[in-house]
Enzyme design. Structure first.
Site, short mmCIF file in Angstrom:
data_model
loop_
_atom_site.label_atom_id
_atom_site.label_comp_id
_atom_site.label_asym_id
_atom_site.label_seq_id
_atom_site.Cartn_x
_atom_site.Cartn_y
_atom_site.Cartn_z
N GLY A 1 24.35 29.55 37.09
CA GLY A 1 23.43 30.80 37.75
C GLY A 1 23.07 30.64 39.33
O GLY A 1 23.84 29.79 40.05
N LYS B 1 44.15 45.86 35.36
CA LYS B 1 44.73 44.59 34.73
C LYS B 1 45.91 44.07 35.82
O LYS B 1 45.98 42.91 35.98
CB LYS B 1 45.46 45.05 33.43
CG LYS B 1 44.40 44.96 32.25
CD LYS B 1 44.43 43.67 31.60
CE LYS B 1 43.07 43.59 31.03
NZ LYS B 1 41.91 43.60 31.56
N TRP C 1 32.01 27.74 39.08
CA TRP C 1 32.49 29.08 39.62
C TRP C 1 31.48 29.38 40.58
O TRP C 1 30.63 29.53 40.82
CB TRP C 1 32.35 29.94 38.59
CG TRP C 1 32.82 31.19 38.80
CD1 TRP C 1 34.37 31.51 38.86
CD2 TRP C 1 32.47 32.42 39.35
NE1 TRP C 1 34.47 32.79 39.33
CE2 TRP C 1 33.21 33.67 39.63
CE3 TRP C 1 31.05 33.11 39.64
CZ2 TRP C 1 33.16 34.73 40.02
CZ3 TRP C 1 30.70 34.10 40.12
CH2 TRP C 1 31.83 34.90 40.08
N GLU D 1 41.98 51.20 33.77
CA GLU D 1 42.19 49.98 33.15
C GLU D 1 43.54 49.32 33.45
O GLU D 1 43.58 47.92 33.79
CB GLU D 1 41.84 50.03 31.71
CG GLU D 1 42.24 48.88 30.73
CD GLU D 1 41.44 47.59 31.03
OE1 GLU D 1 40.51 47.42 31.99
OE2 GLU D 1 41.84 46.32 30.45
N LYS E 1 35.14 34.74 33.31
CA LYS E 1 35.10 35.43 32.03
C LYS E 1 33.58 36.20 31.86
O LYS E 1 33.58 37.04 31.03
CB LYS E 1 35.49 34.39 31.05
CG LYS E 1 35.55 35.09 29.62
CD LYS E 1 36.88 36.11 29.32
CE LYS E 1 37.05 36.53 28.03
NZ LYS E 1 37.93 37.89 28.11
C1 G6P Z 1 34.41 39.80 33.88
C2 G6P Z 1 35.59 39.81 33.21
C3 G6P Z 1 36.10 41.06 32.48
C4 G6P Z 1 35.20 41.83 31.78
C5 G6P Z 1 33.82 41.99 32.70
C6 G6P Z 1 32.76 42.36 31.70
O1 G6P Z 1 34.68 40.65 35.05
O2 G6P Z 1 36.62 39.22 33.84
O3 G6P Z 1 37.14 41.03 31.55
O4 G6P Z 1 35.39 42.99 31.59
O5 G6P Z 1 33.32 40.69 33.13
O6 G6P Z 1 32.27 41.34 31.04
P1 G6P Z 1 31.76 41.78 29.51
O7 G6P Z 1 31.64 40.05 28.81
O8 G6P Z 1 30.16 42.10 29.71
O9 G6P Z 1 32.36 42.33 28.79
#
Ligand code: G6P
Length: 608
Positions: free
Chosen positions: A99, A484, A74, A480, A603
């Protein structure tokens, strides 16, 4: 975020590595690569884009080695090109990395001055040169890694493969996860136990500052200082978790449809449904009655869950809540009192900013309660109390079932704190519990609106912008819903507190702007109705999510109404999340977007 896999196998490992990388796809990536030893010599295949492209390269020119490392990248430093894809290699070694190496510029300048040429834009390449340089100077691979690790700053996990070393992989971790999998005459490395689940359930997690020399029949753990240490092997449950789409077209669709079940399962963990009481599976801090405020930190969708939770903590527990996105919180000068309570909310339990806040709070003598979906995550290991969401693995990058399970846990916590503080009487608690018990059924009912939403989505797909409005807990839900829609369909969307409409966004209202109004039957619905009239008076196109009859009651004409079942007002945000998710999903699917892995998103965000 990047995924790492390493295998010391008996036969060709490339297909197994690709299989394991596929299980890490959910973390988000934009290129992939693999390195093996072919007759003892390093060989690599890398490709831009999805794993399929890497597989095509492997079909054209297969790798047959019995030891190898693989990576999904990524992009952080440098574009997602094949040249920047990992593994990075020189004639001595290949390395994969998750990282950021914070001091890479300094190290690169130093190495350049020594005559090293750099071929990529990545921070990772300095690691290859640094270790390669030490081997050129006559050091053994382990000594070379040992000399390089103390020089690296930042949060990272690394896996190394060495030219001519058919029985050695080295893994290292500092602020990013890495697990060792123990097999029979085979050994594995992976970013998480899920990646290794088809091979083994015997897992050892490296701790920050650990590194490991992994051979087929042994593994040795060391600290960066060189000290030899022992680390426990544990049984991972990851193998039991099915990672497939079932009958659904996308993981996101499967996960939205799982919500009644997993929210029900989560509630069952925190409620005594028969007695109509909250029953937490852990003890709250003893001083909860004396606290006057809570701190809440999270990122992304988990942050919006926390914002909804704030309403509940204030209402049921009379606790003021200081909530912020973790990336801001960690750099604010927040006065934190020893003995206070901080709540972290995270699906992955690995999000770098949220983890930093957790550590910050603990340094200030606060207790940390984390609401987490991944029980084996770093945050789980570092929290005083872990409140699990029992959503199961969430693969779609956009969070859905983890979000609604986070809401279920926040609701139960707020009630439990209300009771512990003596501000929620048993009768009110029983009433609230009965509203919560109804939630899974209401979510199943909301899912039945899917076809109507699919038709509506065709219209929304033509929009350039979409505005979401709500009051009370529907305000964070509007945020939210907008998140989305933008993350999945790339349509610009904004969420606003309906009362703020007249302070700016009303200027945007015209016949082209869809305005999605989230208006359950709660005490502020009449106020929201007035805001809808303000939109209608200016020719705005209203899409109302509310109970049947809500549009007539508000005396507005809507472009569409998504009729929700009647329900109690307190936890309406949980079932009302379903149509918000479905709208974003179907709009994106209609537009042909990759809903499970939207562009540029990850993610599990393990960098700041
Ligand atoms: C990323 C994901 C989101 C998530 C956020 C926080 O941006 O795409 O879907 O809400 O990280 O992640 P966490 O694992 O801490 O809920």
């Amino acid at each position: 975020m990047c995924g790492i896999v390493g295998i010391l196998g008996e036969g060709p490992v490339a297909p197994q590595i690709v299989d394991a990388l596929r299980r890490l796809e959910y973390r988000g990536y934009d290129s992939a690569g693999i390195a093996t030893l072919e007759g003892g010599r390093l060989a690599r295949r890398r490709a831009q884009g999805k794993l399929r492209n890497l597989e095509l390269k492997l079909d054209e020119s297969p790798l047959r080695g019995a030891i190898g490392i693989g990576h999904t990248r990524w992009a952080t430093h440098g574009r997602p090109t094949e040249n920047n894809a990992h593994p990075h290699a020189n004639r001595r070694l290949a390395v994969v990395h998750n990282g950021i190496i914070e001091n890479f510029r300094e190290l690169r300048d130093e190495l350049k001055a020594k005559g090293h040429g750099f071929a990529t834009e990545t921070d990772t390449e300095v690691v290859a040169h640094l270790v390669g340089d030490a081997i050129e100077a006559g050091r053994r691979p382990a000594e070379a890694v040992a000399s390089a690790l103390p020089r690296l700053k930042g949060a990272f996990a690394l896996a190394f493969l060495f030219n001519g070393e058919k029985d050695l992989l080295i893994g290292a971790c500092q602020g990013a996860p890495l697990a060792i999998g123990h097999g029979e005459g085979e050994m594995y490395l992976g970013s998480d136990a899920l990646a290794l689940a088809p091979f083994t359930d015997a897992i050892t997690y490296l701790e920050d500052g650990d590194w490991a020399l992994v051979r087929r029949r042994s593994v040795e753990f060391r600290r960066v200082s060189g000290e030899l240490i022992k680390r426990q092997k544990q049984r991972s449950q990851a193998g039991a978790l099915l990672v497939d789409r079932g009958n659904h077209r996308h993981f996101m669709a499967k996960e939205m449809h799982e919500q009644p079940e997993v929210v029900g399962r989560t509630l069952a963990h925190y409620l005594d449904m028969a007695a109509g009481e909250v029953r937490l599976p852990f003890a709250l801090p003893k001083n909860i009655g004396k606290l006057s405020r809570l701190t809440l930190v999270a990122c992304g969708t988990a942050y919006y869950a926390g914002l909804i939770g704030k309403y509940w903590f204030e209402r049921f527990a009379q606790l003021a809540v200081d909530i912020d996105v973790a990336s801001e919180f960690r750099y604010r000068d927040v006065p934190m009192q020893a003995g206070g309570l901080t709540i972290a909310v995270s699906q992955s339990g690995e999000t770098a900013d949220t983890l930093a806040c957790l550590r910050h709070a603990r340094r200030h003598g606060q207790r940390v309660l984390s609401i987490l979906n991944v029980a084996t995550s770093t945050m789980a290991r570092e929290s005083d109390i872990v409140a699990p969401t029992l959503a199961g693995p969430e693969i779609g990058v956009a969070s859905t079932k983890a979000f609604t399970c986070q809401l279920a846990v926040l609701a139960c916590l707020a009630m439990a704190m209300g009771r512990a503080r003596g501000v929620l009487d048993p009768q009110r608690e029983a009433e609230l519990v009965s509203q919560l018990i109804a939630v899974p059924g209401l979510m199943a009912e909301a899912l039945k609106r899917e076809h109507a939403i699919e038709l509506l989505a065709r219209d929304l797909a033509k929009s350039r912008d979409v505005l979401y409005l709500g009051r009370g807990t529907s305000f964070p839900l509007a945020l939210e819903g907008a998140l989305k829609l933008k993350e999945l369909s790339y349509i610009h969307a904004e969420g606003y507190a309906a009362g703020e409409l007249k302070h700016g966004p009303i200027a945007l209202i015209d016949e082209a702007l869809p305005v999605i109004v989230i208006a359950p039957s709660d005490p502020v619905r009449e106020k929201t109705a007035s805001n809808m009239q303000e939109v209608a008076a200016r020719g705005g196109r209203i899409i109302l999510i509310g109970e049947a009859g809500a549009a007539q009651e508000a005396q507005v004409e809507t472009m569409a109404t998504i009729a929700m079942p009647d329900m109690g007002a307190e936890f309406a945000a949980i079932p009302y999340a379903v149509p918000a998710q479905l709208i974003a999903y179907h709009t994106a699917v209609f537009m042909g977007k990759d809903v499970d892995q939207p562009r540029n998103l990850a993610k599990s965000v393990t960098v700041e």
